[in-house]
Design an enzyme around this catalytic site. Sequence first.
Site, PDB file in Angstrom:
ATOM      1  N   GLU A   1       0.827  -1.211   0.000  1.00  0.00           N
ATOM      2  CA  GLU A   1       0.000   0.000   0.000  1.00  0.00           C
ATOM      3  C   GLU A   1       0.861   1.261   0.000  1.00  0.00           C
ATOM      4  O   GLU A   1       0.517   2.263   0.613  1.00  0.00           O
ATOM      5  CB  GLU A   1      -0.921   0.002   1.215  1.00  0.00           C
ATOM      6  CG  GLU A   1      -1.901  -1.154   1.224  1.00  0.00           C
ATOM      7  CD  GLU A   1      -2.757  -1.191   2.480  1.00  0.00           C
ATOM      8  OE1 GLU A   1      -2.832  -0.178   3.199  1.00  0.00           O
ATOM      9  OE2 GLU A   1      -3.347  -2.245   2.739  1.00  0.00           O
ATOM     10  N   CYS A   2       1.958   1.228  -0.718  1.00  0.00           N
ATOM     11  CA  CYS A   2       2.929   2.315  -0.734  1.00  0.00           C
ATOM     12  C   CYS A   2       2.899   2.995  -2.104  1.00  0.00           C
ATOM     13  O   CYS A   2       2.560   2.365  -3.113  1.00  0.00           O
ATOM     14  CB  CYS A   2       4.324   1.727  -0.461  1.00  0.00           C
ATOM     15  SG  CYS A   2       5.684   2.910  -0.531  1.00  0.00           S
ATOM     16  N   GLY A   3       3.263   4.253  -2.150  1.00  0.00           N
ATOM     17  CA  GLY A   3       3.369   4.940  -3.429  1.00  0.00           C
ATOM     18  C   GLY A   3       4.393   4.302  -4.350  1.00  0.00           C
ATOM     19  O   GLY A   3       4.326   4.470  -5.575  1.00  0.00           O
ATOM     20  N   PHE A   4       5.339   3.550  -3.783  1.00  0.00           N
ATOM     21  CA  PHE A   4       6.364   2.872  -4.579  1.00  0.00           C
ATOM     22  C   PHE A   4       5.965   1.443  -4.973  1.00  0.00           C
ATOM     23  O   PHE A   4       6.726   0.765  -5.658  1.00  0.00           O
ATOM     24  CB  PHE A   4       7.696   2.826  -3.821  1.00  0.00           C
ATOM     25  CG  PHE A   4       8.266   4.192  -3.536  1.00  0.00           C
ATOM     26  CD1 PHE A   4       8.579   5.069  -4.570  1.00  0.00           C
ATOM     27  CD2 PHE A   4       8.497   4.606  -2.234  1.00  0.00           C
ATOM     28  CE1 PHE A   4       9.100   6.325  -4.310  1.00  0.00           C
ATOM     29  CE2 PHE A   4       9.025   5.862  -1.960  1.00  0.00           C
ATOM     30  CZ  PHE A   4       9.320   6.727  -3.005  1.00  0.00           C
ATOM     31  N   THR A   5       4.795   0.989  -4.555  1.00  0.00           N
ATOM     32  CA  THR A   5       4.363  -0.384  -4.842  1.00  0.00           C
ATOM     33  C   THR A   5       4.432  -0.743  -6.326  1.00  0.00           C
ATOM     34  O   THR A   5       4.791  -1.878  -6.655  1.00  0.00           O
ATOM     35  CB  THR A   5       2.955  -0.634  -4.268  1.00  0.00           C
ATOM     36  OG1 THR A   5       3.000  -0.424  -2.846  1.00  0.00           O
ATOM     37  CG2 THR A   5       2.462  -2.041  -4.540  1.00  0.00           C
TER      38      THR A   5
END
Length: 166
Positions: A36-40
């Site tokens: 659930e990360c912007g970098f996913t």
Amino acid sequence: MLNQLFSIPLLNIHGETKSMGDFMAKAILVVNTASECGFTPQYQELEQLWQRYSAQGLMVLGFPCNQFGQQEKGSNQEIEAFCQLNYGVSFPMFAKVEVNGSDAHPLFRYLKSQAPGLLGHQAIKWNFTKFLISDEGRRVERFAPVTKPLTLEDKIVRILTVSPTD
């Protein structure tokens, strides 16, 4: 030091005991991940590297971590399903770990000691920090979460094409 790295115990995402020695390769890319990360979306580029270079000796190893913004809340089964469904991940994934603090996984303690971050800080700052291990574990390079996996392709290719006598 090499024995130290390759004897580190691991638990894969299915709960099976492994060690880093099971994943010896010319190049090993270790990444702490989160769903659930912007970098996913970097999962997609990690999978591309795995597909392109695993036959030449690249290992990509994903280690889910919930220490940053609680962005990896799911169970190991949920994480695996998410990665496969959304990004087609087929590279080895491991049970959720901690990468900082007193409960940090031994692999991440080792990697941080070999490749400290900026100003010598050993803490990992966020999800998708990458460690590229080469030369049979003698070299470890650290890359920030903002570093897109495909930008490491040239480095990986150089490692994979160096012969033992170079």
